[in-house]
Design a protein around this motif. Structure first.
Motif, PDB file in Angstrom:
ATOM      1  N   PHE A  55      46.907  37.557  44.143  1.00 20.76           N
ATOM      2  CA  PHE A  55      45.931  38.527  43.636  1.00 20.76           C
ATOM      3  C   PHE A  55      44.698  38.546  44.536  1.00 20.76           C
ATOM      4  O   PHE A  55      44.185  37.493  44.922  1.00 20.76           O
ATOM      5  CB  PHE A  55      45.531  38.174  42.202  1.00 20.76           C
ATOM      6  N   ASN A  56      44.234  39.756  44.845  1.00 26.22           N
ATOM      7  CA  ASN A  56      43.072  39.915  45.727  1.00 26.22           C
ATOM      8  C   ASN A  56      41.789  39.914  44.895  1.00 26.22           C
ATOM      9  O   ASN A  56      41.392  40.944  44.343  1.00 26.22           O
ATOM     10  CB  ASN A  56      43.192  41.221  46.524  1.00 26.22           C
ATOM     11  N   TRP A  57      41.119  38.771  44.828  1.00 26.32           N
ATOM     12  CA  TRP A  57      39.910  38.647  44.017  1.00 26.32           C
ATOM     13  C   TRP A  57      38.723  39.407  44.619  1.00 26.32           C
ATOM     14  O   TRP A  57      37.778  39.756  43.914  1.00 26.32           O
ATOM     15  CB  TRP A  57      39.544  37.174  43.821  1.00 26.32           C
ATOM     16  N   GLU A  58      38.793  39.688  45.921  1.00 26.46           N
ATOM     17  CA  GLU A  58      37.711  40.442  46.563  1.00 26.46           C
ATOM     18  C   GLU A  58      37.596  41.852  45.986  1.00 26.46           C
ATOM     19  O   GLU A  58      36.552  42.486  46.057  1.00 26.46           O
ATOM     20  CB  GLU A  58      37.945  40.527  48.083  1.00 26.46           C
ATOM     21  N   SER A  59      38.707  42.345  45.404  1.00 29.52           N
ATOM     22  CA  SER A  59      38.703  43.709  44.858  1.00 29.52           C
ATOM     23  C   SER A  59      38.038  43.781  43.478  1.00 29.52           C
ATOM     24  O   SER A  59      37.830  44.865  42.936  1.00 29.52           O
ATOM     25  CB  SER A  59      40.145  44.235  44.748  1.00 29.52           C
ATOM     26  N   VAL A  60      37.710  42.625  42.898  1.00 27.79           N
ATOM     27  CA  VAL A  60      37.137  42.596  41.542  1.00 27.79           C
ATOM     28  C   VAL A  60      35.616  42.597  41.618  1.00 27.79           C
ATOM     29  O   VAL A  60      35.001  41.656  42.115  1.00 27.79           O
ATOM     30  CB  VAL A  60      37.623  41.348  40.757  1.00 27.79           C
ATOM     31  N   LYS A  61      35.022  43.678  41.121  1.00 26.34           N
ATOM     32  CA  LYS A  61      33.561  43.756  41.096  1.00 26.34           C
ATOM     33  C   LYS A  61      33.020  42.816  40.021  1.00 26.34           C
ATOM     34  O   LYS A  61      33.730  42.467  39.079  1.00 26.34           O
ATOM     35  CB  LYS A  61      33.124  45.200  40.812  1.00 26.34           C
ATOM     36  N   GLN A  62      31.755  42.465  40.146  1.00 21.09           N
ATOM     37  CA  GLN A  62      31.163  41.480  39.228  1.00 21.09           C
ATOM     38  C   GLN A  62      31.207  41.955  37.769  1.00 21.09           C
ATOM     39  O   GLN A  62      31.596  41.198  36.874  1.00 21.09           O
ATOM     40  CB  GLN A  62      29.722  41.194  39.637  1.00 21.09           C
ATOM     41  N   HIS A  63      30.838  43.212  37.526  1.00 24.98           N
ATOM     42  CA  HIS A  63      30.854  43.721  36.152  1.00 24.98           C
ATOM     43  C   HIS A  63      32.287  43.821  35.609  1.00 24.98           C
ATOM     44  O   HIS A  63      32.519  43.671  34.411  1.00 24.98           O
ATOM     45  CB  HIS A  63      30.154  45.079  36.064  1.00 24.98           C
ATOM     46  N   ASP A  64      33.256  44.066  36.526  1.00 21.15           N
ATOM     47  CA  ASP A  64      34.669  44.068  36.105  1.00 21.15           C
ATOM     48  C   ASP A  64      35.090  42.673  35.650  1.00 21.15           C
ATOM     49  O   ASP A  64      35.775  42.518  34.640  1.00 21.15           O
ATOM     50  CB  ASP A  64      35.572  44.500  37.266  1.00 21.15           C
ATOM     51  N   ALA A  65      34.672  41.662  36.416  1.00 24.65           N
ATOM     52  CA  ALA A  65      35.016  40.271  36.061  1.00 24.65           C
ATOM     53  C   ALA A  65      34.426  39.900  34.706  1.00 24.65           C
ATOM     54  O   ALA A  65      35.083  39.242  33.887  1.00 24.65           O
ATOM     55  CB  ALA A  65      34.519  39.309  37.140  1.00 24.65           C
ATOM     56  N   ALA A  66      33.191  40.356  34.443  1.00 25.71           N
ATOM     57  CA  ALA A  66      32.549  40.075  33.150  1.00 25.71           C
ATOM     58  C   ALA A  66      33.302  40.761  32.021  1.00 25.71           C
ATOM     59  O   ALA A  66      33.525  40.175  30.950  1.00 25.71           O
ATOM     60  CB  ALA A  66      31.093  40.540  33.183  1.00 25.71           C
ATOM     61  N   SER A  67      33.737  42.018  32.260  1.00 25.18           N
ATOM     62  CA  SER A  67      34.517  42.741  31.237  1.00 25.18           C
ATOM     63  C   SER A  67      35.858  42.065  31.002  1.00 25.18           C
ATOM     64  O   SER A  67      36.332  41.980  29.866  1.00 25.18           O
ATOM     65  CB  SER A  67      34.735  44.196  31.673  1.00 25.18           C
ATOM     66  N   LEU A  68      36.486  41.582  32.062  1.00 24.45           N
ATOM     67  CA  LEU A  68      37.771  40.884  31.932  1.00 24.45           C
ATOM     68  C   LEU A  68      37.620  39.583  31.147  1.00 24.45           C
ATOM     69  O   LEU A  68      38.489  39.215  30.350  1.00 24.45           O
ATOM     70  CB  LEU A  68      38.365  40.596  33.318  1.00 24.45           C
ATOM     71  N   LEU A  69      36.506  38.888  31.379  1.00 26.16           N
ATOM     72  CA  LEU A  69      36.256  37.636  30.652  1.00 26.16           C
ATOM     73  C   LEU A  69      36.134  37.914  29.150  1.00 26.16           C
ATOM     74  O   LEU A  69      36.723  37.216  28.320  1.00 26.16           O
ATOM     75  CB  LEU A  69      34.990  36.965  31.171  1.00 26.16           C
ATOM     76  N   LYS A  70      35.364  38.941  28.802  1.00 25.67           N
ATOM     77  CA  LYS A  70      35.189  39.287  27.382  1.00 25.67           C
ATOM     78  C   LYS A  70      36.513  39.765  26.782  1.00 25.67           C
ATOM     79  O   LYS A  70      36.837  39.443  25.642  1.00 25.67           O
ATOM     80  CB  LYS A  70      34.102  40.357  27.231  1.00 25.67           C
ATOM     81  N   LEU A  71      37.289  40.518  27.578  1.00 27.51           N
ATOM     82  CA  LEU A  71      38.599  40.990  27.114  1.00 27.51           C
ATOM     83  C   LEU A  71      39.541  39.819  26.850  1.00 27.51           C
ATOM     84  O   LEU A  71      40.265  39.790  25.844  1.00 27.51           O
ATOM     85  CB  LEU A  71      39.212  41.928  28.161  1.00 27.51           C
ATOM     86  N   PHE A  72      39.516  38.840  27.758  1.00 29.99           N
ATOM     87  CA  PHE A  72      40.353  37.639  27.588  1.00 29.99           C
ATOM     88  C   PHE A  72      40.046  36.963  26.249  1.00 29.99           C
ATOM     89  O   PHE A  72      40.958  36.591  25.501  1.00 29.99           O
ATOM     90  CB  PHE A  72      40.090  36.666  28.744  1.00 29.99           C
ATOM     91  N   ILE A  73      38.757  36.827  25.928  1.00 25.51           N
ATOM     92  CA  ILE A  73      38.347  36.175  24.672  1.00 25.51           C
ATOM     93  C   ILE A  73      38.800  37.001  23.473  1.00 25.51           C
ATOM     94  O   ILE A  73      39.364  36.473  22.510  1.00 25.51           O
ATOM     95  CB  ILE A  73      36.815  35.971  24.638  1.00 25.51           C
ATOM     96  N   ARG A  74      38.585  38.325  23.530  1.00 24.79           N
ATOM     97  CA  ARG A  74      38.941  39.193  22.402  1.00 24.79           C
ATOM     98  C   ARG A  74      40.436  39.250  22.155  1.00 24.79           C
ATOM     99  O   ARG A  74      40.880  39.378  21.029  1.00 24.79           O
ATOM    100  CB  ARG A  74      38.460  40.631  22.671  1.00 24.79           C
ATOM    101  N   GLU A  75      41.221  39.184  23.237  1.00 27.89           N
ATOM    102  CA  GLU A  75      42.659  39.380  23.086  1.00 27.89           C
ATOM    103  C   GLU A  75      43.434  38.101  22.799  1.00 27.89           C
ATOM    104  O   GLU A  75      44.668  38.134  22.700  1.00 27.89           O
ATOM    105  CB  GLU A  75      43.226  40.072  24.335  1.00 27.89           C
ATOM    106  N   LEU A  76      42.733  36.988  22.663  1.00 24.65           N
ATOM    107  CA  LEU A  76      43.437  35.775  22.223  1.00 24.65           C
ATOM    108  C   LEU A  76      44.109  36.089  20.892  1.00 24.65           C
ATOM    109  O   LEU A  76      43.465  36.613  19.980  1.00 24.65           O
ATOM    110  CB  LEU A  76      42.457  34.614  22.059  1.00 24.65           C
ATOM    111  N   PRO A  77      45.402  35.789  20.735  1.00 24.84           N
ATOM    112  CA  PRO A  77      46.091  36.137  19.487  1.00 24.84           C
ATOM    113  C   PRO A  77      45.489  35.438  18.265  1.00 24.84           C
ATOM    114  O   PRO A  77      45.559  35.944  17.153  1.00 24.84           O
ATOM    115  CB  PRO A  77      47.540  35.695  19.715  1.00 24.84           C
TER     116      PRO A  77
END
Length: 621
Positions: free
Chosen positions: A344-366
């Motif tokens: 996975f190319n982490w350079e393609s992930v903008k900072q605000h995208d990473a923050a949104s992904l982090l919050k999504l990860f927490i919300r989507e825990l079953p």
């Protein structure tokens, strides 16, 4: 719509606890509603992946039965009720309020079992608790044990000053950061529920004389000469006892305050057995530990936090400004396919995208990060009348979380604190971060807790307040209260006493020389060192053993320093911070000591302990 909601919030929400609600400024409330809108858009974008589980209401007595099992008291009812001896030792260490909480649940379960016409023995509550009304004994810390049904839980009234609320006045959800507050130690030596009883009684006498607008103090962790016990410091067998006691204490506190403890029964749901998003924490960690043995925080969580920090924590609006929903969806799919392959190319992930992904990860825990069982209990903390009691409840709830949830929550809170530390540049104060993160932590889509707008509105400031306390008081919340550690010591002492009696009976039965046994036992208890001296073992250091004279000022850090001074220069640097002094045996299984533990005071509390210097078990993050 967001602005309209924000305006509503500053009027007077239905849960409003005080006239200080205006401390939740309009901007902060707007952050909450904006985040809620972002979450809804994100969910619409990923709806095909979501599976909502409807949780049925438990039958009468079912939650109480589950509660007794969680509290380690299942042998007070059902088929094993005939031999509740182990529970008798446990019950003998409970405070008045803890015993009352147990008694209330036992009564409910007993009535339910009678209605079901169960054939096995149903204990009479009076019989169970009658066995606990025994003469007072001295406990390891020199205090008198608290027998059930007595009123021995008296303690200095200084802690009453720690909360400026009387029994009827409600607290403000958040204190404006600009207003300096006084500081007060939070009392960890006396049962929280017993403190609540005492505060209720004293408030009846003093409520007329107390100022209506007295400021709420900030609370700090008190210094304890026998050492502060943090989560992770105790051996698993003692930590299990701590969890049993924490559940009983939490229930007792809620009972005393007249607040319902909303505990949810765990549900079995169909979940993904591989991947990153929407995967249970335990499954994620099993995957990750195959790649990085000993890791305790999901690797995807660590990488997202790392990516956010690489962009600099000074970025204005960090965590508040979302990434584009379509881009986030594509990144999720790409991460699922390439993360574990390392392509996975982490350079393609903008900072605000990473923050949104982090919050999504927490919300989507079953199952929510705050756990299925205790999510509602965390939400209910906002209903407790004082800030001190809210902190006490949060402290017990953090202890009750499963290890994976607790470790990940701590990593999240530590990261959020680093964001707040840069508030001058990123404009994200503790209130802003609390408002943005609360919906992500307290709304669990997978469990069907998606709520009406009215309920969202009612939860807003309350859950943000809880988020605020979790971030601000991390050190305090990850501490095991001294009164609970002392109860564990009492249990261990009582169990050792019973084991010795059983051993003596066995030896007598087997016709051994009892005098010889007792002489050996006495000799083993008499240390090979003079009075006032302890022998410290350090099997992995150059100096493997040392006799150390106890003085009033000797601390655990001093003992470590003496051993480390024997190491060579490089080894000394490597070992510092990696090895710790442990108290092992006597009235505790094993306990890692903090640097400020006064050794003489601890020795007096546990004279039969051994003292060993070693490293902590691997805790990779």
């Amino acid at each position: 719509m967001n602005q309209e909601n924000a305006t509503k919030a500053t009027e007077k929400p239905p849960f409003d606890h005080s006239s200080s609600q205006d401390s939740l400024d309009e901007l902060s409330m707007e952050d909450y509603w904006t985040e809620l809108e972002n979450i809804k858009k994100s969910n619409e974008n990923r709806q095909e992946d979501q599976e909502v589980v409807i949780i049925k209401e438990p039958d009468e007595g079912e939650l109480e039965e589950e509660w007794l099992k969680e509290a380690g008291l299942s042998n007070l009812f059902g088929e094993s009720a005939g031999d509740p001896q182990e529970s008798m030792v446990f019950l003998s260490t409970l405070t008045r309020t803890q015993a009352a909480a147990v008694q209330k649940r036992v009564e409910t379960v007993s009535q339910t079992l009678r209605k079901r016409n169960k054939q096995h023995q149903i204990p009479d509550v009076r019989d169970i608790f009658a066995q606990q009304r025994e003469p007072k004994e001295k406990t390891p810390d020199g205090t008198e044990s608290q027998s059930v049904g007595t009123n021995e839980n008296k303690y200095p009234g200084k802690d009453d000053q720690a909360s400026t609320f009387d029994g009827k006045k409600e607290p403000s959800p958040l204190v404006p950061e600009e207003v300096p507050a006084s500081e007060a130690d939070i009392n960890l030596e006396v049962s929280f529920a017993e403190q609540a009883v005492s505060q209720k009684e004293s408030s009846k006498k003093t409520q007329k004389s107390r100022g209506e607008d007295a400021p709420v103090p900030n609370f700090r962790l008190p210094k304890d000469k026998t050492g502060t016990t943090r989560i992770g410091d105790l051996a698993p067998q003692d930590m299990k006892k701590v969890c049993h006691l924490a559940l009983i204490e939490l229930t007792a506190l809620y009972d005393v305050l007249g607040v319902e403890l909303k505990q949810q029964k765990a549900v079995k749901i169909k979940t993904k057995d591989a991947g990153l998003f929407g995967v249970p924490l335990t499954v994620l960690l099993e995957q990750d530990q195959r790649k990085v043995p000993g890791t305790r925080i999901p690797l995807i969580f660590q990488k997202l936090v790392s990516r956010i920090e690489e962009g600099g924590l000074e970025t204005e609006g960090l965590l508040r400004i979302p990434g584009a929903a379509s881009r986030i969806k594509n990144l999720c799919q790409e991460l699922e396919a390439k993360f574990y392959e390392g392509t996975f190319n982490w350079e393609s992930v903008k900072q605000h995208d990473a923050a949104s992904l982090l919050k999504l990860f927490i919300r989507e825990l079953p199952q929510p990060l705050l756990s299925v069982e205790y999510l509602k209990a965390f939400q209910t903390v906002q209903n407790l009348p004082t800030k001190k009691q809210q902190l006490q409840a949060l402290n017990l709830l953090v202890i009750l979380l499963p290890d994976a949830n607790r470790d990940t929550l701590k990593a999240l809170l530590e990261f959020l604190q680093r964001v707040i530390d840069n508030k001058e540049k990123n404009k994200m104060t503790v209130m802003n971060v609390a408002m943005v993160m609360a919906p992500n932590l307290f709304m669990c889509q997978a469990l069907g807790l998606k709520s009406s707008e009215q309920r969202e509105f009612a939860m807003a400031a309350g859950t943000a307040n809880i988020m605020h306390l979790l971030m601000k008081y991390q050190k305090l919340l990850w501490t095991i209260p001294k009164f609970i550690v002392n109860q564990v010591r009492k249990q261990n002492t009582e169990n050792h006493r019973k084991d010795k009696k059983a051993m003596k009976k066995l030896l007598k039965k087997m016709a051994y020389d009892r005098e010889k046994y007792e002489k050996q036992e006495k000799n083993s208890n008499d240390a090979d060192v003079p009075q006032g001296v302890i022998r410290v073992q350090a099997p992995h250091l150059s100096k493997v053993s040392m006799a150390i004279q106890l003085t009033e000022e000797l601390k655990a850090s001093d003992v470590l320093a003496r051993f480390l001074s024997q190491e060579s220069g490089i080894a000394q640097t490597l070992k510092k911070g990696e090895v710790f002094l442990y108290e092992i045996g006597g009235n505790i299984g094993e306990r890692c000591l903090d640097d400020d533990t006064y050794m003489k005071d601890l020795y007096q509390l546990n004279p039969n302990a051994e003292w060993v210097i070693k490293s902590k078990p691997s805790q990779k993050t």
